[in-house]
Design an enzyme around this catalytic site. Structure first.
Site, PDB file in Angstrom:
ATOM      1  N   ASN A  10       0.823  -1.158  -0.042  1.00 39.74           N
ATOM      2  CA  ASN A  10      -0.066  -0.115  -0.042  1.00 39.74           C
ATOM      3  C   ASN A  10       0.818   1.133  -0.054  1.00 39.74           C
ATOM      4  OD1 ASN A  10      -1.742   2.242   0.466  1.00 39.74           O
ATOM      5  ND2 ASN A  10      -2.421   1.373   2.645  1.00 39.74           N
ATOM      6  N   LYS A  12       0.084   4.360  -0.384  1.00 40.18           N
ATOM      7  CA  LYS A  12      -0.657   5.456   0.390  1.00 40.18           C
ATOM      8  C   LYS A  12      -0.297   6.586  -0.491  1.00 40.18           C
ATOM      9  CE  LYS A  12      -0.216   3.258   4.705  1.00 40.18           C
ATOM     10  NZ  LYS A  12      -0.089   3.420   6.187  1.00 40.18           N
ATOM     11  N   HIS A  95      -9.489   1.167   4.758  1.00 34.99           N
ATOM     12  CA  HIS A  95      -8.232   1.211   5.245  1.00 34.99           C
ATOM     13  C   HIS A  95      -8.554   2.232   6.433  1.00 34.99           C
ATOM     14  CE1 HIS A  95      -4.428   2.372   6.352  1.00 34.99           C
ATOM     15  NE2 HIS A  95      -3.764   1.268   5.846  1.00 34.99           N
ATOM     16  N   GLU A  97      -7.161   4.793   7.790  1.00 34.77           N
ATOM     17  CA  GLU A  97      -6.581   6.014   7.662  1.00 34.77           C
ATOM     18  C   GLU A  97      -8.024   6.786   6.850  1.00 34.77           C
ATOM     19  OE1 GLU A  97      -3.039   5.488   5.435  1.00 34.77           O
ATOM     20  OE2 GLU A  97      -2.116   4.833   7.312  1.00 34.77           O
ATOM     21  N   GLU A 167      -5.450  -4.878  10.520  1.00 35.61           N
ATOM     22  CA  GLU A 167      -4.270  -4.014  10.727  1.00 35.61           C
ATOM     23  C   GLU A 167      -4.786  -3.210  11.804  1.00 35.61           C
ATOM     24  OE1 GLU A 167      -2.505  -2.915   6.850  1.00 35.61           O
ATOM     25  OE2 GLU A 167      -4.135  -1.475   7.004  1.00 35.61           O
ATOM     26  N   GLY A 173       2.331   2.215  10.876  1.00 38.07           N
ATOM     27  CA  GLY A 173       3.220   3.326  10.531  1.00 38.07           C
ATOM     28  C   GLY A 173       3.993   3.641  11.833  1.00 38.07           C
ATOM     29  N   SER A 214       3.406  -2.097  10.445  1.00 45.44           N
ATOM     30  CA  SER A 214       4.771  -2.066  10.511  1.00 45.44           C
ATOM     31  C   SER A 214       5.624  -3.355  10.323  1.00 45.44           C
ATOM     32  CB  SER A 214       4.980  -1.492  12.095  1.00 45.44           C
ATOM     33  OG  SER A 214       4.703  -0.503  12.401  1.00 45.44           O
TER      34      SER A 214
HETATM   35  P1  PGA Z   1       2.894   0.451   7.677  1.00 46.99           P
HETATM   36  O1  PGA Z   1       1.251   0.547   7.032  1.00 46.99           O
HETATM   37  O2  PGA Z   1       3.267  -0.912   6.971  1.00 46.99           O
HETATM   38  O3  PGA Z   1       3.550   1.673   7.175  1.00 46.99           O
HETATM   39  O4  PGA Z   1       2.667   0.372   9.135  1.00 46.99           O
HETATM   40  C1  PGA Z   1       0.474  -0.618   6.888  1.00 46.99           C
HETATM   41  C2  PGA Z   1      -0.840  -0.292   6.133  1.00 46.99           C
HETATM   42  O5  PGA Z   1      -1.357   0.900   6.560  1.00 46.99           O
HETATM   43  O6  PGA Z   1      -1.666  -0.999   5.229  1.00 46.99           O
END
Ligand code: PGA
Length: 257
Positions: A10, A12, A95, A97, A167, A173, A214
């Site tokens: 992803n 982003k 997601h 976010e 997640e 993140g 992460s």
């Molecule tokens: P990250 O994000 O690996 O940077 O923690 C995962 C995601 O949001 O899909």
């Protein structure tokens, strides 16, 4: 049950079209060489067209990070499922976010999921609890509710195409990944039973459940060695070619035949 490992990147809101082409030019050959893993990259919309032809014959799928559920109309700024389908086989739905910053609810997640299935896209449906919920011991309750509402009225005929990503919001993140054991507990004791209730046990056994939050080359095998973790949704590390390739390789080594 043998489930083909699945690893999606992803990206982003990262990479211009030119940068996306450069990244794919580096990723394509190493990823092509890793058979037996379903591999997907999810760039921003502006890069989807830019990299689509570069991925031809690479064995790497293309996914969108979001989409609207309507087929067309006065929805300024939105992208419709049939537009995504022109270039992509996959779409991320719900997601955290999007839930946190763009007011997505379980109801909009459900509409997007049903639209994705209608347009023959493979949805990667994200669920997960916040830090407060985790610390209050509410993970099971929160994730079960997201599953129940997000998957309402989905026909079990489509079930085997669905991919779920667990997640935990506190792990995204932050550099603080869940432990493999904790994530596997949620996969095996919360998500797969919820899928079984929705679609029946044999469908539930066939559905891939990814861990996200992460994931790095260094911790990937801790997740992939777990019974009910079938792959990963990778954010930050998917922008680093060596890391992403190492994560895909690790899924094959831990899960492949
Ligand atoms: P990250 O994000 O690996 O940077 O923690 C995962 C995601 O949001 O899909």
């Amino acid at each position: 049950m043998n489930r083909t490992p699945f690893v999606a990147g992803n990206w982003k809101m990262n990479k211009t079209a030119a940068e996306a082409r450069a990244l794919i030019n580096v990723l394509r050959d190493p990823l092509r060489g890793i058979a037996g893993v379903e591999k997907v990259v999810c760039p921003p919309f502006t890069s989807i067209f830019a990299i689509a032809s570069l991925l031809d014959g690479s064995g790497v799928g293309l996914g969108a990070q979001d989409m609207h559920w309507e087929e067309k109309g006065a929805f300024t700024g939105e992208v419709a499922p049939n537009m995504v389908k022109e270039f992509c086989g996959y779409v991320i739905v719900g997601h955290s976010e999007r839930r946190a910053y763009f007011s997505e609810t379980d109801e909009t997640v459900n509409r997007k999921l049903r639209a994705a299935l209608k347009f023959d896209l493979i949805p990667i449906v994200c669920v997960g609890e916040t830090l407060d919920q985790y610390e209050s011991g509410l993970t099971g309750e929160v994730v079960s509710r997201q599953m129940k509402l997000g998957f309402a009225d989905v026909d079990s005929a489509h079930a085997s195409r669905i991919v779920v990503a667990y997640e935990p919001v506190w792990a995204i993140g932050t550099g603080k990944a869940s432990s493999g054991e904790n994530a596997n507990y949620v996969h095996a004791k919360v998500i797969r039973p919820a899928l079984s209730e929705l679609f029946g046990e044999s469908n539930a056994q066939a559905i891939r459940i990814l861990y996200g939050g992460s994931v790095t080359a260094a911790n990937a095998s801790e997740f992939f060695s777990q019974s009910d973790i079938d792959g990963a949704l990778v954010g930050g590390a998917s922008l680093k070619p060596d890391e992403f390739v190492a994560i895909v390789k690790s899924s094959k080594e831990s899960k492949g035949e």
